[in-house]
Design a protein around this motif. Sequence first.
Motif, PDB file in Angstrom:
ATOM      1  N   GLU A   1       0.824  -1.096  -0.170  1.00  0.00           N
ATOM      2  CA  GLU A   1       0.103  -0.208   0.112  1.00  0.00           C
ATOM      3  C   GLU A   1       1.210   1.257   0.118  1.00  0.00           C
ATOM      4  O   GLU A   1       0.743   1.934  -0.648  1.00  0.00           O
ATOM      5  CB  GLU A   1      -0.469  -0.421   0.886  1.00  0.00           C
ATOM      6  CG  GLU A   1      -1.598  -0.887   0.769  1.00  0.00           C
ATOM      7  CD  GLU A   1      -1.116  -2.245   1.716  1.00  0.00           C
ATOM      8  OE1 GLU A   1      -1.903  -3.718   2.115  1.00  0.00           O
ATOM      9  OE2 GLU A   1      -0.185  -2.496   2.284  1.00  0.00           O
ATOM     10  N   LEU A   2       1.776   1.297   1.043  1.00  0.00           N
ATOM     11  CA  LEU A   2       2.667   2.605   0.933  1.00  0.00           C
ATOM     12  C   LEU A   2       3.012   2.840  -0.208  1.00  0.00           C
ATOM     13  O   LEU A   2       3.347   3.777  -1.053  1.00  0.00           O
ATOM     14  CB  LEU A   2       4.120   2.220   1.418  1.00  0.00           C
ATOM     15  CG  LEU A   2       5.102   2.969   1.320  1.00  0.00           C
ATOM     16  CD1 LEU A   2       4.762   4.964   1.709  1.00  0.00           C
ATOM     17  CD2 LEU A   2       6.173   2.927   2.710  1.00  0.00           C
ATOM     18  N   VAL A   3       3.859   1.488  -1.452  1.00  0.00           N
ATOM     19  CA  VAL A   3       4.700   1.610  -2.386  1.00  0.00           C
ATOM     20  C   VAL A   3       3.448   2.375  -3.454  1.00  0.00           C
ATOM     21  O   VAL A   3       3.994   2.890  -4.137  1.00  0.00           O
ATOM     22  CB  VAL A   3       4.960   0.225  -3.096  1.00  0.00           C
ATOM     23  CG1 VAL A   3       5.348   0.669  -4.158  1.00  0.00           C
ATOM     24  CG2 VAL A   3       6.326  -0.111  -2.000  1.00  0.00           C
TER      25      VAL A   3
ATOM     26  N   GLU B   1       1.143   6.613  -6.374  1.00  0.00           N
ATOM     27  CA  GLU B   1      -0.295   8.027  -7.010  1.00  0.00           C
ATOM     28  C   GLU B   1      -0.121   9.521  -6.283  1.00  0.00           C
ATOM     29  O   GLU B   1      -0.624  10.084  -7.293  1.00  0.00           O
ATOM     30  CB  GLU B   1      -0.676   7.586  -5.621  1.00  0.00           C
ATOM     31  CG  GLU B   1      -1.962   5.731  -6.007  1.00  0.00           C
ATOM     32  CD  GLU B   1      -3.056   6.124  -5.050  1.00  0.00           C
ATOM     33  OE1 GLU B   1      -3.069   6.709  -3.953  1.00  0.00           O
ATOM     34  OE2 GLU B   1      -3.751   4.491  -5.230  1.00  0.00           O
ATOM     35  N   ARG B   2       1.206   9.896  -5.978  1.00  0.00           N
ATOM     36  CA  ARG B   2       1.524  10.720  -6.106  1.00  0.00           C
ATOM     37  C   ARG B   2       3.459  10.983  -6.480  1.00  0.00           C
ATOM     38  O   ARG B   2       3.420  12.623  -6.424  1.00  0.00           O
ATOM     39  CB  ARG B   2       2.260  10.523  -4.380  1.00  0.00           C
ATOM     40  CG  ARG B   2       1.484  10.553  -3.207  1.00  0.00           C
ATOM     41  CD  ARG B   2       1.683  11.368  -1.263  1.00  0.00           C
ATOM     42  NE  ARG B   2       0.655  10.824  -0.711  1.00  0.00           N
ATOM     43  CZ  ARG B   2       0.987  10.877   0.837  1.00  0.00           C
ATOM     44  NH1 ARG B   2       2.169  11.658   1.201  1.00  0.00           N
ATOM     45  NH2 ARG B   2      -0.140  10.987   1.699  1.00  0.00           N
TER      46      ARG B   2
ATOM     47  N   LEU C   1       3.494   2.276   6.520  1.00  0.00           N
ATOM     48  CA  LEU C   1       2.797   3.523   6.099  1.00  0.00           C
ATOM     49  C   LEU C   1       2.573   4.698   7.065  1.00  0.00           C
ATOM     50  O   LEU C   1       2.081   6.129   6.210  1.00  0.00           O
ATOM     51  CB  LEU C   1       1.001   3.045   6.008  1.00  0.00           C
ATOM     52  CG  LEU C   1       0.563   2.162   5.472  1.00  0.00           C
ATOM     53  CD1 LEU C   1      -0.759   1.527   5.634  1.00  0.00           C
ATOM     54  CD2 LEU C   1       0.762   2.466   3.973  1.00  0.00           C
ATOM     55  N   ASP C   2       2.522   4.672   8.302  1.00  0.00           N
ATOM     56  CA  ASP C   2       3.099   5.678   8.881  1.00  0.00           C
ATOM     57  C   ASP C   2       5.135   7.082   7.782  1.00  0.00           C
ATOM     58  O   ASP C   2       4.379   7.971   8.365  1.00  0.00           O
ATOM     59  CB  ASP C   2       4.551   5.884  10.427  1.00  0.00           C
ATOM     60  CG  ASP C   2       3.197   5.166  11.117  1.00  0.00           C
ATOM     61  OD1 ASP C   2       1.622   4.887  11.474  1.00  0.00           O
ATOM     62  OD2 ASP C   2       3.915   4.093  12.179  1.00  0.00           O
ATOM     63  N   LEU C   3       4.963   6.924   7.089  1.00  0.00           N
ATOM     64  CA  LEU C   3       6.179   7.289   6.574  1.00  0.00           C
ATOM     65  C   LEU C   3       4.967   8.356   5.735  1.00  0.00           C
ATOM     66  O   LEU C   3       5.770   9.003   5.627  1.00  0.00           O
ATOM     67  CB  LEU C   3       6.618   6.471   5.599  1.00  0.00           C
ATOM     68  CG  LEU C   3       7.805   6.959   4.342  1.00  0.00           C
ATOM     69  CD1 LEU C   3       8.918   7.726   5.319  1.00  0.00           C
ATOM     70  CD2 LEU C   3       8.341   5.825   3.536  1.00  0.00           C
ATOM     71  N   LEU C   4       3.682   8.029   5.148  1.00  0.00           N
ATOM     72  CA  LEU C   4       3.388   8.977   4.517  1.00  0.00           C
ATOM     73  C   LEU C   4       2.764  10.017   5.337  1.00  0.00           C
ATOM     74  O   LEU C   4       2.735  11.655   4.365  1.00  0.00           O
ATOM     75  CB  LEU C   4       1.960   8.463   3.531  1.00  0.00           C
ATOM     76  CG  LEU C   4       2.152   7.093   2.845  1.00  0.00           C
ATOM     77  CD1 LEU C   4       0.514   6.710   2.587  1.00  0.00           C
ATOM     78  CD2 LEU C   4       3.307   7.297   1.457  1.00  0.00           C
ATOM     79  N   LYS C   5       2.951   9.924   6.033  1.00  0.00           N
ATOM     80  CA  LYS C   5       2.660  11.338   6.794  1.00  0.00           C
ATOM     81  C   LYS C   5       3.895  12.668   6.980  1.00  0.00           C
ATOM     82  O   LYS C   5       3.971  13.941   7.344  1.00  0.00           O
ATOM     83  CB  LYS C   5       2.709  10.718   9.089  1.00  0.00           C
ATOM     84  CG  LYS C   5       1.245   9.701   8.570  1.00  0.00           C
ATOM     85  CD  LYS C   5       1.422   9.553  10.764  1.00  0.00           C
ATOM     86  CE  LYS C   5       2.551   8.738  11.068  1.00  0.00           C
ATOM     87  NZ  LYS C   5       1.370   8.801  12.732  1.00  0.00           N
ATOM     88  N   PHE C   6       4.939  11.683   6.778  1.00  0.00           N
ATOM     89  CA  PHE C   6       6.360  12.892   6.556  1.00  0.00           C
ATOM     90  C   PHE C   6       7.096  13.428   5.347  1.00  0.00           C
ATOM     91  O   PHE C   6       7.352  14.230   5.466  1.00  0.00           O
ATOM     92  CB  PHE C   6       7.307  12.111   7.855  1.00  0.00           C
ATOM     93  CG  PHE C   6       6.918  11.634   8.735  1.00  0.00           C
ATOM     94  CD1 PHE C   6       7.556  12.798   9.763  1.00  0.00           C
ATOM     95  CD2 PHE C   6       6.601  10.234   9.460  1.00  0.00           C
ATOM     96  CE1 PHE C   6       7.123  12.715  11.084  1.00  0.00           C
ATOM     97  CE2 PHE C   6       6.833  10.047  10.776  1.00  0.00           C
ATOM     98  CZ  PHE C   6       6.778  10.809  12.086  1.00  0.00           C
ATOM     99  N   ILE C   7       5.996  12.534   4.603  1.00  0.00           N
ATOM    100  CA  ILE C   7       6.383  12.973   2.690  1.00  0.00           C
ATOM    101  C   ILE C   7       5.312  14.910   2.118  1.00  0.00           C
ATOM    102  O   ILE C   7       4.408  14.057   2.195  1.00  0.00           O
ATOM    103  CB  ILE C   7       6.679  12.632   1.905  1.00  0.00           C
ATOM    104  CG1 ILE C   7       7.710  11.189   2.758  1.00  0.00           C
ATOM    105  CG2 ILE C   7       7.013  12.715   0.860  1.00  0.00           C
ATOM    106  CD1 ILE C   7       7.177   9.792   1.371  1.00  0.00           C
TER     107      ILE C   7
END
Length: 221
Positions: free
Chosen positions: A96-98, A103-104, A212-218
Amino acid sequence: MFANVRAVLFDLDGTLIDSAPDLGAAADRLRTDRGLGPLPMQAYRPMAGAGARGMLSVAFGITPEHPDFPSLREEFFANYERRIHEQTEVFAGVPELVATLAERSLRWGVVTNKMARFTSLIAQRVALFQGAGAIVSGDTTPYMKPHPAPLLAAAEQLGLTPQECIYVGDDERDILAGRAAGMGTVAAMYGYLGAGASPTDWGADAVIESPLDLLKFIVSV
């Protein structure tokens, strides 16, 4: 927060994939082949990120300086190559992260100290890695992490500057390599971490408890 990020680079073992079961089983086979009792997987898991060095330290309590280390390492490599993807799985949340990174319009790649003879097999057998824009193994450059050369090589493969990339890993050497390369760094607390590790002392720019926590920082471009 990381601004103007165009790519995310990841360590492999303990960050994208859980390879501890196969690494541990390959090492434990060395014990049982010699008439020694098996060890529980919990004994091997914390050291899975250290490869042969870590697995042999658990299985036999030896270091690379031991005279038997080279032969045991080669036997371990052969055992691991035969079972490299029997129990190895992508960590929950990584697909899901990848997908969200794509998508971004963010690219991603892998920088690992695992040798290409093993990395290539995993990349062939795990569909996730078909979308990787760069895969740099431990023998791709003359140096391994914590040297920044592998990370710089990955950025070059992506056609980006190091400052446009962040690096995610579960070992102190990952954070040291990322900082030396001029990249933002993220410590993956869900990984193997290593015995006695203190991730809060590594100096990472961010810490995540799940992929998925990574998405909060990008903050994408």
